[in-house]
Design a protein around this motif. Sequence first.
Motif, short mmCIF file in Angstrom:
data_model
loop_
_atom_site.label_atom_id
_atom_site.label_comp_id
_atom_site.label_asym_id
_atom_site.label_seq_id
_atom_site.Cartn_x
_atom_site.Cartn_y
_atom_site.Cartn_z
N ASP A 62 0.84 -1.20 0.00
CA ASP A 62 0.00 0.00 0.00
C ASP A 62 0.89 1.26 0.00
OD1 ASP A 62 -1.75 2.07 0.44
OD2 ASP A 62 -3.02 0.92 1.80
N LEU A 63 1.00 1.87 -1.16
CA LEU A 63 1.87 3.05 -1.28
C LEU A 63 1.31 4.21 -0.46
CD1 LEU A 63 2.69 3.04 -5.12
CD2 LEU A 63 4.00 2.03 -3.25
N ALA A 64 -0.02 4.33 -0.43
CA ALA A 64 -0.64 5.44 0.31
C ALA A 64 -0.34 5.34 1.80
CB ALA A 64 -2.14 5.44 0.06
N ALA A 65 -0.17 4.11 2.29
CA ALA A 65 0.12 3.90 3.71
C ALA A 65 1.62 3.84 3.99
CB ALA A 65 -0.55 2.62 4.19
N GLY A 66 2.44 4.03 2.96
CA GLY A 66 3.89 4.04 3.15
C GLY A 66 4.50 2.65 3.34
N GLU A 67 3.76 1.61 2.93
CA GLU A 67 4.30 0.25 3.13
C GLU A 67 5.56 -0.01 2.29
OE1 GLU A 67 0.05 -1.88 4.31
OE2 GLU A 67 1.12 -2.56 2.52
N ASN A 68 5.74 0.83 1.28
CA ASN A 68 6.93 0.67 0.44
C ASN A 68 8.22 1.08 1.16
OD1 ASN A 68 5.65 3.23 0.21
ND2 ASN A 68 6.98 3.78 -1.49
N LYS A 69 8.08 1.71 2.33
CA LYS A 69 9.27 2.14 3.09
C LYS A 69 9.66 1.09 4.14
CE LYS A 69 9.20 5.95 0.78
NZ LYS A 69 8.33 7.09 1.01
N ARG A 70 8.92 0.01 4.22
CA ARG A 70 9.22 -1.01 5.25
C ARG A 70 10.48 -1.79 4.86
NH1 ARG A 70 3.54 -4.12 6.25
NH2 ARG A 70 2.38 -2.45 7.24
N PRO A 71 11.30 -2.14 5.90
CA PRO A 71 12.55 -2.85 5.62
C PRO A 71 12.38 -4.13 4.81
CG PRO A 71 12.45 -2.17 7.91
CD PRO A 71 11.12 -1.84 7.31
N ASP A 72 11.29 -4.88 5.06
CA ASP A 72 11.14 -6.14 4.31
C ASP A 72 10.93 -5.87 2.81
OD1 ASP A 72 8.64 -5.05 4.96
OD2 ASP A 72 7.64 -7.01 4.90
N PHE A 73 10.25 -4.76 2.49
CA PHE A 73 10.06 -4.43 1.07
C PHE A 73 11.36 -3.87 0.48
CE2 PHE A 73 8.67 -1.49 -2.38
CZ PHE A 73 8.32 -2.48 -3.28
N LEU A 74 12.08 -3.11 1.28
CA LEU A 74 13.36 -2.55 0.83
C LEU A 74 14.34 -3.62 0.38
CD1 LEU A 74 13.38 0.60 1.78
CD2 LEU A 74 15.63 -0.05 2.62
N ALA A 75 14.24 -4.79 1.03
CA ALA A 75 15.15 -5.89 0.67
C ALA A 75 14.86 -6.38 -0.75
CB ALA A 75 15.00 -7.03 1.66
N VAL A 76 13.63 -6.20 -1.22
CA VAL A 76 13.27 -6.62 -2.58
C VAL A 76 13.41 -5.46 -3.55
CG1 VAL A 76 11.53 -7.84 -3.96
CG2 VAL A 76 11.51 -8.06 -1.48
#
Length: 211
Positions: free
Chosen positions: A32-46
């Motif tokens: 969820d980009l609107a909720a900032g989930e793209n900034k979470r470390p687990d997503f950052l690893a991908v």
Amino acid sequence: MLTLYSFPTPNGRKASILLEELGLPYTVHRVDLAAGENKRPDFLAVSPITKIPALAEELPGGRVRRLFGSGAILLHFAERTGRLLPEDEDERAEAMSWFMLGISDLGPTAIDMQRFAARSPDRIPHAIDLYKGELMRCYAALEERLGAAEHLAGASYSIADIACFPFIAAAAVAGGGLLERFPNLKRWHDTVAARPAVQRGMSVPDLAASG
Ligand SMILES: N[C@@H](CCC(=O)N[C@@H](CS)C(=O)NCC(=O)O)C(=O)O
């Protein structure tokens, strides 16, 4: 097993259309980009750039291969499967050229146009005019090409079409009469939009996808 990290945006849809066209099984992780989930470390690893789409592939032995960015995902699977890229060298050169136009001109320009025209706190006429002009250059080039060829590569449907379609589809429903002004683009848009794999890919991720 493939996990697609995505959100309902044109770049995300390029990846899901590709996977649907190739019939590759995958699960969807909605970021969820609107909720900032793209900034979470687990997503950052991908996706170290914190943007969707990204893809994780679990390989034998438990190793995970990542791919981030719609261009990398499209090219990787076209090369790996030997599909959606013409073998004929002339058509392949055209496919690569239009593929890159979709990835590095049409997509970024449409996003920047949106940023300045709809989301910027200040109205900056120069920026809006600049991106409008750049978008028109893309549309005019596509219109001319599609007056001479059925698909962007030539006779065959390829990753070049997938790289451009979601941004044209988004512009078509945004108002402004894009497809009325560009009849060749309309003919191509309608043909691509009618493909069952495109219809499935355009609806990913749906609200039910895991997050
Ligand atoms: N070069 C990337 C760009 C991807 C991109 O711009 N993704 C957007 C959504 S369409 C995004 O994740 N934006 C989140 C952000 O900018 O924070 C591609 O072609 O896929």
